[in-house]
Design an enzyme around this catalytic site. Sequence first.
Site, short mmCIF file in Angstrom:
data_model
loop_
_atom_site.label_atom_id
_atom_site.label_comp_id
_atom_site.label_asym_id
_atom_site.label_seq_id
_atom_site.Cartn_x
_atom_site.Cartn_y
_atom_site.Cartn_z
N THR A 123 1.00 -1.15 -0.01
CA THR A 123 0.01 -0.12 -0.02
C THR A 123 0.84 1.32 0.02
O THR A 123 2.02 1.39 0.69
CB THR A 123 -0.78 0.03 1.36
OG1 THR A 123 -1.74 -1.29 1.27
CG2 THR A 123 -1.71 1.07 1.25
N GLY B 106 2.85 -2.96 8.69
CA GLY B 106 3.19 -3.29 10.12
C GLY B 106 4.74 -3.49 10.33
O GLY B 106 5.12 -4.29 9.51
N GLU C 33 -7.10 -5.45 3.72
CA GLU C 33 -7.09 -6.63 3.03
C GLU C 33 -8.35 -6.57 2.26
O GLU C 33 -9.29 -7.51 2.05
CB GLU C 33 -7.28 -7.91 3.91
CG GLU C 33 -6.16 -7.90 5.03
CD GLU C 33 -4.87 -8.29 3.64
OE1 GLU C 33 -5.01 -8.90 2.89
OE2 GLU C 33 -3.58 -8.06 4.30
#
Lengths: 681, 681
Positions: free
Chosen positions: A167, A206, A449
């Site tokens: 992303t 993350g 997701e």
Amino acid sequence: MFGRLAAKQVPNKEYAVVPGKVNPDLQRERKKCTFDTLELTHFLDGGVEKYKDRKERENFFLSDPELMDDVPPELMSHEDQYRNGLKKACYLFKKLKELRENGGTIDNYRQLLGGSLGSAILKDGNPLALHYVMFIPTLMGQGTPDQCAYWIEKAWDCRVIGTYAQTELGHGTFIRGLETTATYNPKTQQFFLNSPTLTSYKWWPGGLGQTANYAVVVAQLYTKGECHGIHPFIVQLRDEKTHRPMPGVIVGEIGPKLGMNATNNGFLAFKQVPIPRNQMLMKNAQVLPDGTYVKSPSNKLTYGTMMFVRVVIVQDMASYLAKAVTIAVRYSAVRRQSEMVPGQSEPQIMDYLTQMYKLFPYIATVYALKFSAQWLWNMYNDVTAKIDAGDLELLPELHSIACCLKAVSTADTATAIETCRLSCGGHGYMACSNLPTTYGNVTAASTYEGENTVMLLQTARALMKAYAKAQAGEQLSPTVEYLNRNRKFRPWSNTVDSIVEGFKQIAAGKVAACALSLQRGVESGLSSEEAWNRASVQLVDAAEAHCRAFITDRHLDMVRNGMNELSPALREVMAQLCDLYCVFWALKRTGDFLQFCGIRGEDVQNLQDYQNELLVQIRPNAVGLVDSFDLRDEIIGSALGSYDGQVYERLLQSAMLSPLNAKPVHDSYGASLSALLRAKY
Amino acid sequence: MFGRLAAKQVPNKEYAVVPGKVNPDLQRERKKCTFDTLELTHFLDGGVEKYKDRKERENFFLSDPELMDDVPPELMSHEDQYRNGLKKACYLFKKLKELRENGGTIDNYRQLLGGSLGSAILKDGNPLALHYVMFIPTLMGQGTPDQCAYWIEKAWDCRVIGTYAQTELGHGTFIRGLETTATYNPKTQQFFLNSPTLTSYKWWPGGLGQTANYAVVVAQLYTKGECHGIHPFIVQLRDEKTHRPMPGVIVGEIGPKLGMNATNNGFLAFKQVPIPRNQMLMKNAQVLPDGTYVKSPSNKLTYGTMMFVRVVIVQDMASYLAKAVTIAVRYSAVRRQSEMVPGQSEPQIMDYLTQMYKLFPYIATVYALKFSAQWLWNMYNDVTAKIDAGDLELLPELHSIACCLKAVSTADTATAIETCRLSCGGHGYMACSNLPTTYGNVTAASTYEGENTVMLLQTARALMKAYAKAQAGEQLSPTVEYLNRNRKFRPWSNTVDSIVEGFKQIAAGKVAACALSLQRGVESGLSSEEAWNRASVQLVDAAEAHCRAFITDRHLDMVRNGMNELSPALREVMAQLCDLYCVFWALKRTGDFLQFCGIRGEDVQNLQDYQNELLVQIRPNAVGLVDSFDLRDEIIGSALGSYDGQVYERLLQSAMLSPLNAKPVHDSYGASLSALLRAKY
């Protein structure tokens, strides 16, 4: 340390938590239960062996004091939340290694790190999670055997810590629009990674901020002057010795969020950063040394990982909801308020029908989601086995149902958890109820997701195709079989079977209406894309109806065919929950039932009466039902929901952890308040 | 200070925020607007004079750098959030004093401290707010002239800082159940305050933790061995010089919460703490020196404050929603994603009908709530004037409509804000979007000042009374006039008037069905209380339907009769929003319309088509509409929603504020990660 000290300061010793002392209302509730809660726990675990495994695993992690917080993360600064999270995550990884020696697989790891256990240990997110959840699986799924041999060993041993960077600031949903480039130079046999714009900054991964030293980076591949679309590359981000960013690598964290603040979500940009050719993951497409691009045999091969994650999300939603509803049900058994009959003692708030209505449908939802997730898990395994054998036929069906289940399960669970939280009144707003954090974790899943609206539109697209097939008299796959144009729907009969049948009829009706809207749109001169956009609100609605039909069908099927070994007492309760789930949703969709299933006003009243009846039937078993989820207090993590029901004692105990309560007068008094109080106006 | 330094570190100067540079998509949107946004702003403010006043007031507060945060509170520890909040609150109080010299009233103050201005300055709550919001108003409302003279002056001058301590750990909704006692001893002419149980601890009052040195404490009054129910007492909590808790006073803060973490919500218990007799607030009931209790002439006299707060809540909901929808609409104009038509450039996400559907009904909701709040405010003033003249007749009607409006406006706004947040995708999850904090503030309102389900059941109780009156042919008050048994509902005609009429018909139908359920319950042998409980889910539903009828009626009435002075261009847009609000809710309640209003499937399809049409009509004015709310960037407080639309620049700028980004390698690497990376497995 601080936590333990402060806990001693409870103002009045009589009000301290007493180990083993169980609230008498909860005791009474447990006596009333009509079934064996252990039988249900075993059923939920999938048998006694799996039950024992789980208990052992939970004990391994949750009885280890190193993994428990002394100070709740909510009291910490953002920076300390990360420090604390990283420290615990490192320790957790050491323990995972011990597990691995007992034969843990990557799928075990991934499920362990998410789900109720993972969120019990690191309730605010795990900065290392993506290493096992995305980095290693991507290597496994998209690396050549040589790449796997080299990288996966390093990764399993934690000699590198990776994340997955896809992303960007400007692109999430539309991954074809990613802007990061990887340009091949045959002279040096290197790819050069570059971030040409602000919007091309990677954003969200993350562990990317200060934690990972490697990443799989998804970038537009350029070779021989041509763009071949997005491909994955292994990129070193930080020096293995100093942990300093590599030359040309701009990396940092994105700042605080609604939740998951220990996750260390990061940003990343490149200024012409070179990597060797063999760090493009080349299981599918390849770039030869001279720069020749060799296409992947199918672009559907990379769907596997995405599907896996969606399956796990549906499972996780059931776990999170089980936790929230356990908290709210136990609290509602302990909490007493108001007078139902003037002059009589205050009832448990769970005796109010409005409270039953807020909670019991969500006990049922745990089962509804669980059964759908099980079916999806089986289908996922089925489909991946077939893909490995070259058979892609079932993939679209898996994709379609996974999309809508992902969307509906996350949206329903978010609503459910907020309802549970609000049902606990003001105390549900306390961080120590653990309901705010649980909501923070769950609501994120509506976006990541696959954003939910986008997901539902993907299912809608599949439904439109299935409808066209149905109209052409072609054979339909099982989940859309109800669209068969020759299918006769059974007339309404005020039974749960009728509701399940009704949901199919509604979905069929909505799908047909959408097809008509699309046709009308095109006939009125709109392009097919404009017509699709114009119909999209209804298309989303149709996809949700399809999903509801699927979930209720699975639920009823499990109750009818998947519980033969259970005792009659338990089967009865399971049937009540299934009925409640169906009736609850039918009443939320009375418009659809009136419009598509030929029911009338009296039928609605009957459904309402039946819903009330079911709530009252379930009432004596409510605490038993949530006890059966068998969630340890460490997983519950809530002052309101612990097994012993010492609600008020735990609220006070939690309050005493606040550093503001450490001294009789806080330093801010001298710093700002005293001047205000003494000012002469 | 830190914030300003860190902001300089944006990795690439080109990507810094450029003052005055407006995103070109937003510029284009602004050109498309069909009406004069300033005209609408003046209308919203209630005229040019009030507009100017507001601008001046905002400038007074929001252009003062002392009141702006350099570091976002989300980065701070809980303790620092309080430190920061208290410091700013003290400064704010100094500025309020300047305002006071210009003739500010207590109601001004209360509205100023809540609402969009208050939450812009202290987005995480104000530890001093209750001093003006509850402490002083309670003194004014319940003190004798002598008490007022003595205490209010001290309070206005901030020589004492007070709060209002009513809710206890064990009692919120049911205030008659409060357990704190105030026992009068005629010998010493003192009341002794005592907390007999853990559940009697006061819990929640804002500013109680470490801030206030006085409180109005609500306690059960005992005199001459008899309990006379709850009464308010002024109690000193902390020494005026040292700020140490008074002897026998146990006080602290309750710990972190979902939001409002600078509010310093506290707990409080007493061990036989004496206060002089004249610190019972005795405007209504009294205790004479010898301990004789003199009753209040009416127990309805204390309703005023409660009503005022509910009126303000409805206003505040409109403000919060205006803020959230401004953020989401501007972001949706700037954000581009996906291909609507293959090969064409990425559209603004606001061009997707699904996005319009998520946002535009909530632009309309701002107006719907605003108009209802205005009506309520007028009625409140009317009723309080009459109460002062001894006329209590209108009080029940005010109470009934205020209860359901409080519940429906807070619940709708919470849903709306979450929808806005989710419509911004992942970036909405960032704290710097300001949507998470806004949700945290708003969702609290579903619980405080009357829990929403309890509120709706109070309205339902009034509706049942009105229904009985209607059946008896008695005269009905205006808001329930539609229950008149002789009223003929006009037949459905596919117009917005029909929808408003329809909501009344639905409410009437549901009220009648509830009455029947109650009757059936009693006939089947249930006590009236049990029958009420059994019908309560439907009663809540009926109250909501009643409220929806009221809101749509107000909205349409304003569009028809309250906008005569507006330009035709603006009136048209206002009418579109009203239509959208009505159609949106009609489509959410198709079951009710099908059941009670005799509409059919085709009508539902027509409503859907009309909704789509309205969304497309409103689309070019969307940015203009939110611009008209005229919220300064300091009030918006969002990287996604600023006037200039430099979304990505601001996201990056916000990220750079994180202390984790201060150095290339964070200290946690050496503290925990390096050992993991070097461990040999």
